[in-house]
Design an enzyme around this catalytic site. Structure first.
Site, short mmCIF file in Angstrom:
data_model
loop_
_atom_site.label_atom_id
_atom_site.label_comp_id
_atom_site.label_asym_id
_atom_site.label_seq_id
_atom_site.Cartn_x
_atom_site.Cartn_y
_atom_site.Cartn_z
N GLU A 132 9.72 35.00 -130.36
CA GLU A 132 11.04 35.09 -131.00
C GLU A 132 11.29 36.47 -131.61
OE1 GLU A 132 13.46 32.94 -130.97
OE2 GLU A 132 12.43 31.25 -130.03
N THR A 133 10.28 37.09 -132.16
CA THR A 133 10.44 38.39 -132.82
C THR A 133 10.16 39.56 -131.88
OG1 THR A 133 8.14 38.41 -133.58
CG2 THR A 133 9.78 37.43 -135.07
#
Length: 271
Positions: A132-133
């Site tokens: 996600e990051t």
């Protein structure tokens, strides 16, 4: 006289305990014998008093004696954040101390089942965070302010003018119907100040663990496999052949971290 005073003290203590429970339940508007569920509704039983219960006579989940800090070692975490180059917005933002502080508020995370189960759950969490990051490079979703994450049908958690409920933090919490209850549970103004998640590394991890505990944890620890966690986090956009590349990336990170923790990743890895 002393005996009567002792009896009075016991009675007062019992009254205080009941009053505290009543006050906790009433903070969500529930009767003292009801639980406030993760979504802010009153009732009894596991749907209300189980995972995510915010107030009232909540069930206390059984946990093992695993130390999350002993699995998420300084070396493991340092290698995670070292993936981000100097030009990354999140460089220096995510810290192990912030993660451990946040994890302290979620005692079932990484402490359910066997030691191997604990390792698998922690590996799964960081696999999704890594994806996600984009390897811990970002705090906020790319082009997030240009996207609309306001669900106007969620009347319990109404959007506020000028506020963006786009992805923030390790799991990129999104939508007003997540920011609202997360804020209520953790203790920040999720609807009025969603940017708070991007200002505090502890809060960023707290919101990620809040989402995990309420939406992912039960499916994973019940043996449904890593694939169930993908479905819980972004299934509508990735599962059932919608984005096989993203699914493969998440699985690869999970397998990598399981290998580092010395544990078999198990079956049912995809969705």
């Amino acid at each position: 006289m002393a005996r009567r005073l002792s009896l009075l003290a016991v009675v007062l203590a019992m009254v205080a305990a009941v009053s505290a429970s009543t006050a906790a339940a009433q903070s969500c508007g529930c009767a003292s014998d009801q639980c406030c569920s993760k979504w802010g509704f009153c009732g009894t039983g596991s749907d209300y008093c189980g995972t995510g219960c915010q107030a009232g006579p909540c069930d206390v989940p059984a946990t093992n004696d695993v130390s999350v800090a002993s699995i998420v070692t300084p070396e493991f975490f340092a290698a995670l954040v070292a993936q981000a180059d100097d030009g990354c917005a999140a460089k220096g933002f995510y810290t192990r101390d912030a993660f451990l502080t946040a994890a302290g508020g979620y005692p079932s995370f990484g402490r359910t089942g066997s030691v191997d189960d604990s390792k698998r759950e922690i590996a799964a969490f960081f696999a999704h965070a890594n994806h996600e990051t984009i390897k811990f490079c970002y705090i906020e979703e790319i082009d997030g302010p240009s996207k609309n994450y306001c669900d106007e049908t969620s009347t319990q958690w109404p959007c506020m003018a000028g506020k963006g409920y786009y992805g923030r933090g390790p799991l990129q919490i999104s939508w007003n119907f997540n920011y609202g209850p997360a804020g209520q549970s953790i203790g920040f103004d999720g609807l009025g100040d969603p940017d708070a998640v991007a200002r505090s590394p502890v809060l960023a991890f707290q919101t990620a663990l809040w989402y995990w505990t309420n939406n992912v944890h039960d499916a994973f620890v019940s043996g449904q496999g890593f694939g169930a966690t993908i479905r819980a986090i972004n299934g509508a956009l990735e599962c059932d052949g919608k984005n096989p590349t993203a699914v493969s990336n998440r699985v690869a990170y999970y397998q990598q971290f399981c290998q580092q923790f010395g544990v078999d990743p198990g079956s049912n890895l995809t969705c």
